[in-house]
Motif scaffolding. Structure first.
Motif, mmCIF file in Angstrom:
data_model
loop_
_atom_site.group_PDB
_atom_site.id
_atom_site.type_symbol
_atom_site.label_atom_id
_atom_site.label_comp_id
_atom_site.label_asym_id
_atom_site.label_seq_id
_atom_site.Cartn_x
_atom_site.Cartn_y
_atom_site.Cartn_z
ATOM 1 N N VAL A 1 0.691 -1.146 0.004
ATOM 2 C CA VAL A 1 -0.061 0.127 -0.030
ATOM 3 C C VAL A 1 0.840 1.371 -0.047
ATOM 4 C CG1 VAL A 1 -2.064 -1.002 0.934
ATOM 5 C CG2 VAL A 1 -0.258 -0.084 2.534
ATOM 6 N N HIS A 2 2.151 1.155 0.028
ATOM 7 C CA HIS A 2 2.978 2.260 0.300
ATOM 8 C C HIS A 2 2.909 2.855 -1.038
ATOM 9 C CE1 HIS A 2 4.614 2.296 4.173
ATOM 10 N NE2 HIS A 2 4.726 1.048 4.180
ATOM 11 N N ASP A 3 3.105 4.128 -1.335
ATOM 12 C CA ASP A 3 2.889 4.731 -2.625
ATOM 13 C C ASP A 3 4.211 5.218 -3.023
ATOM 14 O OD1 ASP A 3 1.527 5.838 -4.948
ATOM 15 O OD2 ASP A 3 1.074 7.649 -3.930
ATOM 16 N N ARG A 4 4.861 4.338 -3.675
ATOM 17 C CA ARG A 4 6.331 4.698 -4.120
ATOM 18 C C ARG A 4 6.111 3.895 -5.551
ATOM 19 N NH1 ARG A 4 9.175 4.225 0.531
ATOM 20 N NH2 ARG A 4 8.585 6.155 1.739
ATOM 21 N N ARG A 5 7.069 4.775 -6.669
ATOM 22 C CA ARG A 5 7.081 4.145 -7.844
ATOM 23 C C ARG A 5 7.588 2.587 -7.964
ATOM 24 N NH1 ARG A 5 7.413 6.738 -13.251
ATOM 25 N NH2 ARG A 5 7.450 8.781 -12.127
ATOM 26 N N ILE B 1 7.630 0.517 -5.881
ATOM 27 C CA ILE B 1 6.678 -0.609 -5.152
ATOM 28 C C ILE B 1 5.451 -0.751 -6.178
ATOM 29 C CG2 ILE B 1 5.058 -1.073 -3.365
ATOM 30 C CD1 ILE B 1 7.029 0.537 -1.414
ATOM 31 N N ARG B 2 5.103 0.070 -6.936
ATOM 32 C CA ARG B 2 3.947 -0.044 -7.801
ATOM 33 C C ARG B 2 4.532 -1.016 -8.878
ATOM 34 N NH1 ARG B 2 2.207 5.171 -7.406
ATOM 35 N NH2 ARG B 2 3.550 6.129 -9.053
ATOM 36 N N TRP B 3 5.710 -0.826 -9.403
ATOM 37 C CA TRP B 3 6.414 -1.825 -10.352
ATOM 38 C C TRP B 3 6.540 -3.374 -9.788
ATOM 39 C CZ3 TRP B 3 6.378 -1.421 -15.277
ATOM 40 C CH2 TRP B 3 6.399 -0.015 -15.766
ATOM 41 N N LEU B 4 7.022 -3.230 -8.531
ATOM 42 C CA LEU B 4 6.978 -4.563 -7.921
ATOM 43 C C LEU B 4 5.732 -5.469 -7.736
ATOM 44 C CD1 LEU B 4 9.478 -6.065 -6.651
ATOM 45 C CD2 LEU B 4 8.935 -5.440 -4.592
ATOM 46 N N SER B 5 4.679 -4.645 -7.586
ATOM 47 C CA SER B 5 3.306 -5.234 -7.430
ATOM 48 C C SER B 5 3.098 -5.747 -8.665
ATOM 49 C CB SER B 5 2.549 -4.155 -6.890
ATOM 50 O OG SER B 5 2.271 -3.283 -7.773
ATOM 51 N N LEU C 1 1.780 -11.393 -11.156
ATOM 52 C CA LEU C 1 2.122 -12.454 -12.402
ATOM 53 C C LEU C 1 1.734 -13.682 -11.970
ATOM 54 C CD1 LEU C 1 5.283 -11.097 -14.316
ATOM 55 C CD2 LEU C 1 3.012 -11.184 -15.004
ATOM 56 N N PRO C 2 2.324 -14.498 -10.776
ATOM 57 C CA PRO C 2 1.866 -15.727 -10.767
ATOM 58 C C PRO C 2 0.642 -16.304 -10.783
ATOM 59 C CG PRO C 2 3.455 -14.997 -9.122
ATOM 60 C CD PRO C 2 3.073 -14.059 -9.971
ATOM 61 N N TRP C 3 -0.402 -15.124 -10.067
ATOM 62 C CA TRP C 3 -1.878 -15.301 -9.977
ATOM 63 C C TRP C 3 -2.586 -15.112 -11.619
ATOM 64 C CZ3 TRP C 3 -5.521 -10.895 -10.588
ATOM 65 C CH2 TRP C 3 -6.835 -11.454 -10.329
ATOM 66 N N ALA C 4 -1.878 -14.087 -12.258
ATOM 67 C CA ALA C 4 -2.344 -13.830 -13.577
ATOM 68 C C ALA C 4 -2.224 -14.908 -14.503
ATOM 69 C CB ALA C 4 -1.955 -12.464 -13.976
ATOM 70 N N MET C 5 -0.900 -15.718 -14.385
ATOM 71 C CA MET C 5 -0.696 -16.565 -15.427
ATOM 72 C C MET C 5 -1.781 -17.903 -15.335
ATOM 73 S SD MET C 5 2.035 -15.118 -17.013
ATOM 74 C CE MET C 5 3.229 -16.234 -17.548
#
Lengths: 278, 346
Positions: A79-83, A85-89, A94-98
């Motif tokens: 939930v931390h609003d850093r750029r 961290i957004r990329w990392l999220s 991915l594992p869930w989306a694949m």
């Protein structure tokens, strides 16, 4: 009947039809197939069945709770609003989306004791043989849980993130001014706000995990020696052995696990629980 | 109780500068109101004092001690938020005693202090209730109770009355004022409502665009606004301001001569300001009544003079009707002159 009621019945008819054909009929047919008491006697005498029940309970309790503790922790991080961290999220999701089949098969290949990349790397670095990841029953079960957690964690992390984002920021600020440490903010602000969502999600996940066929079947196929089956995969084993009545009986046996969960779940969603818990 | 000193405070969010070197001394026990339009930086300044926002530059001191690097919890302040920020899962009593509980105070002492605060704020019947079971005004009082229980060095209020309806706002205004007179704790109060500022403050800092435009007692700001911004921000209804030229001790504007006591250079372009209450009826400037707004104790007239709309307020009732032509005499003693270019008071 008034015109209004005729229209109502007409518009309802497709749904009722679908419900009968695809829900009521198959369920009733399944129960009818599983009607023979003899199949339960032989099922309960099958040692694999007992192992499977123990595996299932263990899988549910350990994998689901571990998954939720991790999801709770990670949701606080994401939930931390850093750029970055957004990329990392994005990568984290991915594992869930694949799709399950290619991802879980890749893991299966990677952990193959003889030619998998993991054990080859271990051998190259240490000169020792790596563990029998998928052929030691205990380790294989742990691996299946690992795969389940790895695959489902992003989804539940997202759900808990949504819960965290719904908590007003001012509550944390008020707690800061009141003198709360990070742990106290979690204890007195985050957890009370997230508790209902956490418990409801855990219940839902228990139901889903009980039906999780992929994580176990695609990784171990119930092997070695049928020691890593869960109730969701045991039915397939009996179908392969042409024992359809046993397969159905296995599913009926799972009902005592599922129905109470569904009952609690529905009660929570209908709001009874919230009224009593608050 | 404590003094608060802001010394050359700067703050930026990204490339946007929001505070440009604010310096402000707040005396022990003073009720200081920071007022200004939204986006002027007043809340940011308060949040920096609370430790909820990093200080971009300069120092903030509470009771002589620089608090720049201190956590909120170590600053000994209490804050009342606009949204009240009550903990929804705690009762009123638990909310109020929370800070003491975090400090590991004795149970008996917490109960005593909560009971004391509840008595002051008339919250005794509600101590066992949850915030969702209270009205807006009651929640606001609980938020204040939470602050009082702490007995902090400084009270901070961030637009605490903005979520209340008009009637309740007036009532709570008086309660906060009374509370301050009783406790005499140094208070910093942020609002965008100049009426709140005028009625509650010992001193007001009028802020605009990250700067303090003027600092002073409420009536000083009203009587002698330092510039156009303050002149138009303070006072309700707002001051009438229009362009004119200074000639022979008066201002020529809107096709008439407007008397004033301030001086400017002959022929200097100025802004002439006069409050709606500083007109007399009689011989003077001709005006046409456009709208009549009777409010009982006073009547506001919107009039047109030389194509410009002006507001005139009179005590009591007015016989004027829309379309009437009246003659207004501006009170020279209360007229304000501002430099047309800089907006500074002349």
């Amino acid at each position: 009947m008034t015109t209004w009621q005729v229209w109502g019945a007409l518009l309802l008819a497709p749904y009722v039809l679908v419900f009968f054909v695809f829900v009521l009929y198959p369920v009733s047919y399944g129960l009818w197939l599983a009607r023979n008491p003899e199949s339960y006697r032989t099922l309960f005498e099958d040692p694999i069945f007992f192992t499977t029940v123990v595996n299932t309970i263990f899988f549910l309790l350990v994998a689901v709770n571990l998954k939720f503790v991790l999801a709770l922790y990670l949701s606080g991080f994401f939930v931390h609003d850093r750029r970055w961290i957004r990329w990392l999220s994005v990568i984290f999701i991915l594992p869930w989306a694949m799709p399950a089949i290619p991802t879980i098969f890749s893991i299966r290949f990677m952990f193959n004791p003889e030619w998998g990349v993991v054990n080859q790397t271990i051998f190259r670095l240490t000169g020792l043989d790596g563990p029998n990841w998928l052929t030691n029953p205990d380790l294989a079960m742990a691996m299946a849980m690992g795969v389940h957690i790895w695959k489902a964690l992003p989804f539940w992390t997202l759900i808990l993130m949504a819960g965290r984002l719904a908590i007003p920021k001012e509550l944390y600020e008020a707690a800061s001014v009141d003198g709360a440490t990070a742990w106290q903010k979690f204890k007195y602000v985050t957890w009370p706000s997230l508790r209902t969502l956490y418990i409801t999600s855990t219940l839902l996940s228990l139901i889903w995990t009980l039906g999780d066929f992929n994580s176990v079947y695609l990784l171990t196929g119930g092997q070695p020696a049928d020691k890593t089956h869960v109730l969701a995969t045991l039915g397939i084993r009996y179908i392969r052995l042409d024992q359809l009545d046993h397969a159905m009986a296995t599913i009926v046996v799972a009902l005592p696990f599922v129905l109470p969960l569904v009952y609690f779940m529905m009660r929570r969603l209908s709001g009874d629980e919230q009224k009593t818990s608050q | 109780m404590a003094t608060v000193v802001f010394d050359s405070i700067f703050k930026s969010f990204g490339s946007t500068k929001v505070l440009h070197g604010i310096s402000l001394d707040i005396a022990n026990g003073e009720f200081m109101v920071l007022v200004g339009p939204s986006g002027c930086g007043k809340s940011t300044l308060l949040r920096m004092l609370a430790g909820l926002e990093d200080i971009g530059g300069g120092t903030i001191a509470i009771d002589g001690r620089v608090v720049n690097d201190l956590d909120s919890k170590d600053r000994d302040i209490a804050m009342v938020f606009q949204s009240y920020a009550l903990y929804p899962h705690m009762t009123v009593g638990e909310n109020m005693g929370f800070s003491l509980r975090l400090r590991n105070d004795e149970r008996k002492r917490i109960e005593d202090r909560v009971a004391h605060a509840a008595r002051i704020l008339n919250l005794e019947p509600y101590l066992k209730r949850y915030p969702r079971e209270l009205s807006g005004g009651q929640r606001q009082r609980v938020a204040m109770g939470r602050a009082i229980v702490r007995d902090p060095k400084v009270f901070l209020f961030d637009e605490p009355l903005s979520n209340l309806d008009a009637k309740l706002r007036v009532a709570m205004r008086a309660e906060i004022k009374a509370l301050h007179q009783r406790l005499k704790t140094t208070t910093v109060y942020v609002t965008h409502d100049q009426v709140e500022a005028m009625t509650m403050a010992d001193r007001i800092a009028v802020m605009n665009d990250g700067r303090i435009e003027q600092l002073g007692r409420p009536l000083e700001l009203y009587d002698r606004p330092a510039n156009l911004f303050v002149a138009q921000f303070i006072g309700s209804p707002a001051m009438n301001v229009f362009d004119g030229t200074y000639r022979n001790g008066a201002v020529e504007a809107l096709g008439a001569r407007w008397p004033c006591s301030a001086k400017a250079h002959e022929g200097q372009p100025v802004k002439y300001g006069i409050r709606p209450v500083h007109f007399d009826f009689g011989s003077g400037v001709e005006a046409e009544v456009v709208v009549v707004e009777p409010m009982g104790a006073e009547t506001e007239l919107v009039v047109k003079i030389g194509g410009q709309s002006l507001t005139v307020a009179t005590h009591g009732r007015s016989p004027a009707a829309p379309g009437d032509r009246i003659s207004l005499a501006p009170n020279a003693k209360h007229a304000h002159l501002f430099d047309a270019a800089s907006g500074a008071r002349l």
